[in-house]
Motif scaffolding. Structure first.
Motif, PDB file in Angstrom:
ATOM      1  N   ASN A   1       0.818  -1.205   0.000  1.00 52.99           N
ATOM      2  CA  ASN A   1       0.000   0.000   0.000  1.00 52.99           C
ATOM      3  C   ASN A   1       0.856   1.261   0.000  1.00 52.99           C
ATOM      4  O   ASN A   1       0.513   2.256  -0.627  1.00 52.99           O
ATOM      5  CB  ASN A   1      -0.947  -0.002   1.205  1.00 52.99           C
ATOM      6  N   ILE A   2       1.988   1.207   0.694  1.00 54.76           N
ATOM      7  CA  ILE A   2       2.899   2.350   0.687  1.00 54.76           C
ATOM      8  C   ILE A   2       3.389   2.628  -0.724  1.00 54.76           C
ATOM      9  O   ILE A   2       3.350   3.756  -1.219  1.00 54.76           O
ATOM     10  CB  ILE A   2       4.095   2.094   1.637  1.00 54.76           C
ATOM     11  N   PHE A   3       3.843   1.581  -1.421  1.00 54.87           N
ATOM     12  CA  PHE A   3       4.406   1.787  -2.751  1.00 54.87           C
ATOM     13  C   PHE A   3       3.331   2.066  -3.801  1.00 54.87           C
ATOM     14  O   PHE A   3       3.589   2.746  -4.790  1.00 54.87           O
ATOM     15  CB  PHE A   3       5.262   0.584  -3.154  1.00 54.87           C
ATOM     16  N   ASP A   4       2.118   1.544  -3.602  1.00 53.12           N
ATOM     17  CA  ASP A   4       1.067   1.753  -4.594  1.00 53.12           C
ATOM     18  C   ASP A   4       0.384   3.106  -4.469  1.00 53.12           C
ATOM     19  O   ASP A   4      -0.056   3.676  -5.455  1.00 53.12           O
ATOM     20  CB  ASP A   4      -0.005   0.657  -4.466  1.00 53.12           C
ATOM     21  N   HIS A   5       0.277   3.633  -3.255  1.00 55.53           N
ATOM     22  CA  HIS A   5      -0.596   4.781  -3.057  1.00 55.53           C
ATOM     23  C   HIS A   5       0.031   6.002  -2.383  1.00 55.53           C
ATOM     24  O   HIS A   5      -0.465   7.111  -2.543  1.00 55.53           O
ATOM     25  CB  HIS A   5      -1.803   4.375  -2.197  1.00 55.53           C
ATOM     26  N   SER A   6       1.091   5.820  -1.621  1.00 56.67           N
ATOM     27  CA  SER A   6       1.486   6.924  -0.741  1.00 56.67           C
ATOM     28  C   SER A   6       2.182   8.075  -1.457  1.00 56.67           C
ATOM     29  O   SER A   6       2.078   9.210  -1.038  1.00 56.67           O
ATOM     30  CB  SER A   6       2.417   6.400   0.367  1.00 56.67           C
ATOM     31  N   LYS A   7       2.935   7.774  -2.549  1.00 58.45           N
ATOM     32  CA  LYS A   7       3.745   8.804  -3.221  1.00 58.45           C
ATOM     33  C   LYS A   7       4.651   9.495  -2.202  1.00 58.45           C
ATOM     34  O   LYS A   7       4.843  10.702  -2.229  1.00 58.45           O
ATOM     35  CB  LYS A   7       2.862   9.841  -3.940  1.00 58.45           C
ATOM     36  N   SER A   8       5.210   8.692  -1.309  1.00 56.62           N
ATOM     37  CA  SER A   8       5.996   9.245  -0.216  1.00 56.62           C
ATOM     38  C   SER A   8       7.416   9.553  -0.647  1.00 56.62           C
ATOM     39  O   SER A   8       8.089   8.704  -1.234  1.00 56.62           O
ATOM     40  CB  SER A   8       6.029   8.252   0.958  1.00 56.62           C
TER      41      SER A   8
ATOM     42  N   GLY B   1       9.449   5.009   3.798  1.00 55.83           N
ATOM     43  CA  GLY B   1       8.751   4.480   4.959  1.00 55.83           C
ATOM     44  C   GLY B   1       9.661   3.651   5.849  1.00 55.83           C
ATOM     45  O   GLY B   1      10.721   3.179   5.421  1.00 55.83           O
ATOM     46  N   TYR B   2       9.271   3.498   7.096  1.00 58.02           N
ATOM     47  CA  TYR B   2      10.028   2.712   8.061  1.00 58.02           C
ATOM     48  C   TYR B   2       9.100   1.748   8.786  1.00 58.02           C
ATOM     49  O   TYR B   2       7.915   2.047   8.988  1.00 58.02           O
ATOM     50  CB  TYR B   2      10.706   3.618   9.088  1.00 58.02           C
ATOM     51  N   ILE B   3       9.650   0.616   9.207  1.00 55.41           N
ATOM     52  CA  ILE B   3       8.933  -0.355  10.031  1.00 55.41           C
ATOM     53  C   ILE B   3       9.836  -0.802  11.168  1.00 55.41           C
ATOM     54  O   ILE B   3      11.065  -0.854  11.020  1.00 55.41           O
ATOM     55  CB  ILE B   3       8.484  -1.589   9.213  1.00 55.41           C
TER      56      ILE B   3
ATOM     57  N   CYS C   1       5.333   3.576   9.035  1.00 57.13           N
ATOM     58  CA  CYS C   1       5.033   4.994   8.790  1.00 57.13           C
ATOM     59  C   CYS C   1       5.597   5.433   7.451  1.00 57.13           C
ATOM     60  O   CYS C   1       6.663   4.979   7.029  1.00 57.13           O
ATOM     61  CB  CYS C   1       5.643   5.842   9.915  1.00 57.13           C
ATOM     62  N   ASP C   2       4.863   6.301   6.760  1.00 55.58           N
ATOM     63  CA  ASP C   2       5.408   6.988   5.591  1.00 55.58           C
ATOM     64  C   ASP C   2       4.910   8.430   5.612  1.00 55.58           C
ATOM     65  O   ASP C   2       3.938   8.755   6.296  1.00 55.58           O
ATOM     66  CB  ASP C   2       5.004   6.292   4.288  1.00 55.58           C
ATOM     67  N   PHE C   3       5.593   9.270   4.878  1.00 54.98           N
ATOM     68  CA  PHE C   3       5.217  10.686   4.792  1.00 54.98           C
ATOM     69  C   PHE C   3       4.682  11.010   3.399  1.00 54.98           C
ATOM     70  O   PHE C   3       5.066  11.978   2.762  1.00 54.98           O
ATOM     71  CB  PHE C   3       6.416  11.585   5.117  1.00 54.98           C
TER      72      PHE C   3
END
Length: 269
Positions: free
Chosen positions: A125-132, A136-138, A154-156
Motif C-alpha cells: 500500500n505504501i508503494f502503490d498509493h502513498s507517493k511518499s 517508509g520505516y517499520i 510509517c510513511d510521509f
C-alpha cells in the motif's frame, strides 16, 4: 510531506523522553530521514539510561551515519526487537519472510504466515498509493510477558485519507471526513488501484488479522485517527493536527495463531 527548511545539523533531543513505542520509532525515523535526505547531519543528545541502552541495542543512533545502509537488515542486540528498517521495494518479501522465521522462534509451533502476509499488504500500500518522498520505516517488537507482537509502519506520503478522497472526487462523489475515509479503506474489496501486489484487498486483511488474533489496529492519516480493538466498535474522529502521511500500528496475540502443519503429504506414483 511539505518542503522542509535547509538544516545543516538536526539534533534529536531525548532529554524529556523515557520510553519510545514502535509507532514513536517509525515516526521519528521518517522525520529524521526527511531532513537527512536534504543533506542534514544528525546528532542525538539526552535520554534516560534505559532509553539509551535500548537505542544502543537496536543501533538507532547509527542509522544516519555516513555509509550505513538503512535498507539492509541490521541485527539488533535486543533479541525481541526486529530491526528498524527503511522499506525497500526490492526486499519486501525477503523482510516479511525473515520476520516470520525470526518471531516463530518465540512461539510454540505457531504459524506466522498470516502476520507476514499482512506486513506485505502494508508495504505494498505504501508503494502503490502513498507517493511518499520517504519510502517508509517499520519496526517490530515482541513482548514476551503477554506473548504479543506489535509492528508499526510509517510513511510521509499523501496519506490514506487524502488518497481515498481524491478517488471519490474522480468518481464524482463527495469527499468525506478523513477518519471516515480511513474506515472506508478498511472495507473488504475497496482499493483505489488494484495491482498484482496488493491484489485489490486494500487494508481489510489487516483488520481481519487483528480481529482474529485478539489484537488492535490503529491508523493515523492526515487529520483522521481510527482505532479498532478485536470485538469492539471503531473509535474514530479528528486528530488535533494534520499528520503528513500514514501511520499504521498493529498488535496481535500470538496465542491465537494456528499451529504449524509440519506433516508431509505422501503421494503414490
Amino acid at each position: 510531506m511539505s518542503e522542509i527548511e535547509d538544516v545543516n545539523l538536526l539534533t534529536v533531543d531525548f532529554n524529556n523522553i523515557r520510553f519510545l513505542e514502535t509507532d514513536d520509532f517509525v515516526v521519528l525515523a521518517c522525520l529524521i530521514e526527511s531532513f537527512y535526505a536534504q543533506g542534514s547531519q544528525v546528532a542525538f543528545e539526552g535520554g534516560s539510561t534505559s532509553l539509551n541502552n535500548h537505542l544502543f541495542n537496536i543501533k538507532f543512533k547509527e542509522y544516519w551515519k555516513e555509509g550505513f545502509n538503512r535498507e539492509n537488515f541490521t541485527l539488533s542486540k535486543n533479541h525481541t526487537t526486529l530491526c528498524l528498517w527503511k522499506i525497500s521495494q526490492q526486499m519486501i518479501y525477503t523482510y516479511t519472510n525473515y520476520a516470520k522465521e525470526y518471531f516463530e522462534r518465540f512461539t510454540d509451533n505457531k504459524d506466522l504466515i498470516p502476520l507476514a502476509s499482512n506486513i506485505d499488504e502494508v508495504f505494498n500500500n505504501i508503494f502503490d498509493h502513498s507517493k511518499s518522498p520517504v519510502s517508509g520505516y517499520i519496526i517490530t517488537q515482541y513482548y514476551p510477558k503477554n506473548n504479543k507482537i506489535i509492528f508499526s509502519v510509517c510513511d510521509f506520503g499523501v496519506g490514506i485519507a487524502c488518497s481515498i478522497n481524491n478517488d471519490l472526487v474522480k468518481k464524482q462523489e463527495k469527499p468525506i471526513e478523513d477518519w471516515k475515509a480511513i474506515i472506508k479503506s478498511l472495507e473488504r474489496g475497496y482499493s483505489i488501484k488494484s495491482t498484482p501486489r496488493n491484489r485489490g484487498f486494500g487494508l481489510n486483511n489487516i483488520l481481519e488479522l487483528t480481529e482474529s488474533s485478539n489484537g488492535k489496529l490503529q491508523i493515523l492519516s492526515n487529520t483522521g485517527i481510527v482505532e479498532k480493538r478485536s470485538g469492539e466498535m471503531y473509535r474514530a474522529g479528528d486528530f488535533n493536527f494534520n499528520f503528513p502521511g500514514t501511520l499504521i500500528k498493529v498488535e496481535v496475540d500470538l496465542n491465537t495463531f494456528e499451529e504449524k502443519d509440519d506433516t508431509e503429504d505422501i503421494y503414490e506414483f
